[in-house]
Design a protein around this motif. Structure first.
Motif, PDB file in Angstrom:
ATOM      1  N   ILE A  45       0.679  -1.274   0.032  1.00  9.25           N
ATOM      2  CA  ILE A  45       0.121  -0.014   0.191  1.00  9.25           C
ATOM      3  C   ILE A  45       0.952   1.115  -0.044  1.00  9.25           C
ATOM      4  CG2 ILE A  45      -1.709   1.444   1.410  1.00  9.25           C
ATOM      5  CD1 ILE A  45      -2.911  -1.351   2.417  1.00  9.25           C
ATOM      6  N   LYS A  46       0.816   2.349  -0.868  1.00 12.61           N
ATOM      7  CA  LYS A  46       1.513   3.383  -1.026  1.00 12.61           C
ATOM      8  C   LYS A  46       0.584   4.503  -0.722  1.00 12.61           C
ATOM      9  CE  LYS A  46       4.671   1.433  -4.597  1.00 12.61           C
ATOM     10  NZ  LYS A  46       5.095   1.635  -6.064  1.00 12.61           N
ATOM     11  N   ILE A  47       0.923   5.417   0.221  1.00 14.00           N
ATOM     12  CA  ILE A  47       0.216   6.620   0.531  1.00 14.00           C
ATOM     13  C   ILE A  47       0.854   7.627  -0.164  1.00 14.00           C
ATOM     14  CG2 ILE A  47      -0.687   7.903   2.374  1.00 14.00           C
ATOM     15  CD1 ILE A  47      -0.490   5.580   4.220  1.00 14.00           C
ATOM     16  N   GLU A 106       5.153   3.762   2.553  1.00 20.09           N
ATOM     17  CA  GLU A 106       4.601   2.465   2.025  1.00 20.09           C
ATOM     18  C   GLU A 106       4.315   1.533   3.197  1.00 20.09           C
ATOM     19  OE1 GLU A 106       6.766   0.426  -0.803  1.00 20.09           O
ATOM     20  OE2 GLU A 106       6.711   1.991  -2.167  1.00 20.09           O
ATOM     21  N   SER A 135     -10.448   6.919   7.903  1.00 20.05           N
ATOM     22  CA  SER A 135      -9.247   6.416   7.214  1.00 20.05           C
ATOM     23  C   SER A 135      -8.619   5.024   7.892  1.00 20.05           C
ATOM     24  CB  SER A 135      -8.439   7.317   7.202  1.00 20.05           C
ATOM     25  OG  SER A 135      -7.274   7.418   6.729  1.00 20.05           O
ATOM     26  N   THR A 148      -4.514   6.099   5.224  1.00 17.20           N
ATOM     27  CA  THR A 148      -4.455   5.824   3.722  1.00 17.20           C
ATOM     28  C   THR A 148      -5.831   6.627   3.297  1.00 17.20           C
ATOM     29  OG1 THR A 148      -6.085   4.023   3.663  1.00 17.20           O
ATOM     30  CG2 THR A 148      -3.657   3.597   3.984  1.00 17.20           C
ATOM     31  N   ASP A 149      -6.128   6.755   2.101  1.00 15.10           N
ATOM     32  CA  ASP A 149      -7.404   7.267   1.466  1.00 15.10           C
ATOM     33  C   ASP A 149      -8.503   6.214   1.204  1.00 15.10           C
ATOM     34  OD1 ASP A 149      -6.657   9.842   0.882  1.00 15.10           O
ATOM     35  OD2 ASP A 149      -5.182   8.877  -0.426  1.00 15.10           O
ATOM     36  N   THR A 163      -4.057   6.921  -2.837  1.00 14.42           N
ATOM     37  CA  THR A 163      -3.334   5.866  -2.228  1.00 14.42           C
ATOM     38  C   THR A 163      -3.284   4.800  -3.100  1.00 14.42           C
ATOM     39  OG1 THR A 163      -4.231   6.639   0.227  1.00 14.42           O
ATOM     40  CG2 THR A 163      -3.598   4.195  -0.364  1.00 14.42           C
TER      41      THR A 163
END
Length: 246
Positions: free
Chosen positions: A43-45, A53, A109, A113-114, A219
């Motif tokens: 997961i990349k924010i 990450e 959230s 994250t989104d 995200t």
């Protein structure tokens, strides 16, 4: 008599169309879930001034059982989320305690994250908690797609009042989604990319969630590996298992 027959035909047609829309959504949902699913994910924010990450492992069984384990970064390693039917639990290693999340937190959230808690843990059901209708079609990534409108049922305690889905007609892939609040305002848009073979099926492997009111923010959720339909005992999805999942 002719008027009555015509009305009956129209109502029957609309009920059939709604049922078709529900079946399309169900097929897309089952395509991603399988009867069971085990996955590893990054997961990349992404924010205008920074990015970070996370790595996690996921186990799901049907619509009612799910477990998420964070494996990186070090400060988050060992955090676990569990869903059992309508109950959602969070294990915090630092506190050495399980916390039951109230329904009011489903719109919050998930780990900064989104995506919301509900997006990741799926307390609500896109099949059971909405009324569905096909409202058109479109082309996304050179794929012909249904446009489906989902309106939340009055009795369903869910965070989105309306969701618009674009689902591929051939492979039942959810390629684009828009999420609206109770005032009808667009909150988030999700796009799906990198369609490839994962285990035994073709699915999108990268999902991008973009908030409507936060410029330059998004995200990404990227599946690295997936295994479908391997047996998982119900007992695996327990609050005791959360404590020693590492």
């Amino acid at each position: 008599m002719k008027v009555g027959a015509t009305i009956f035909f129209i109502l029957s047609f609309l009920r059939s169309f709604a049922q078709d829309a529900r079946e399309i959504v169900k097929k897309a949902d089952e395509k991603m879930r399988g009867s069971t699913m085990q996955a590893e994910m990054t997961i990349k924010i992404i924010r205008p001034a920074w990015a970070r990450e996370m790595e996690c492992k996921i186990w799901t069984k049907g619509n009612n059982l799910a477990m998420i384990l964070l494996t990186a970064p070090a400060k988050d390693k060992g955090i676990v989320f569990l869903k059992r039917k309508k109950e959602v639990w969070n294990w915090m290693p630092v506190l050495e305690r399980n916390i039951k999340l109230p329904p009011s937190m489903m719109s919050q959230s998930w780990m900064g994250t989104d995506f919301t808690n509900d997006d990741l843990i799926k307390e609500s059901s896109i099949v059971e908690d909405y009324d569905h209708a096909v409202i058109g079609d479109t082309i996304i990534q050179n794929r012909s797609c249904y446009i489906i409108r989902m309106i939340s049922k009055p009795a369903a305690a869910i965070i989105w009042s309306k969701v618009i889905l674009c689902i591929d007609k051939k492979d039942f892939l959810e390629l684009h989604s828009r999420f609206y609040d109770e005032d009808g305002q667009l909150v988030n848009t999700m796009n799906s990319y990198d369609i490839k073979l994962m285990h035994d099926r073709i699915i999108p492997t990268r999902f991008e969630m973009i908030p409507a009111d936060k410029k330059g923010q998004r995200t990404e959720m990227i599946y690295k590996s997936m295994i479908y339909n391997n047996p998982i005992d119900d007992e695996f999805f327990s609050t005791e298992k959360m404590k020693n999942l590492n």
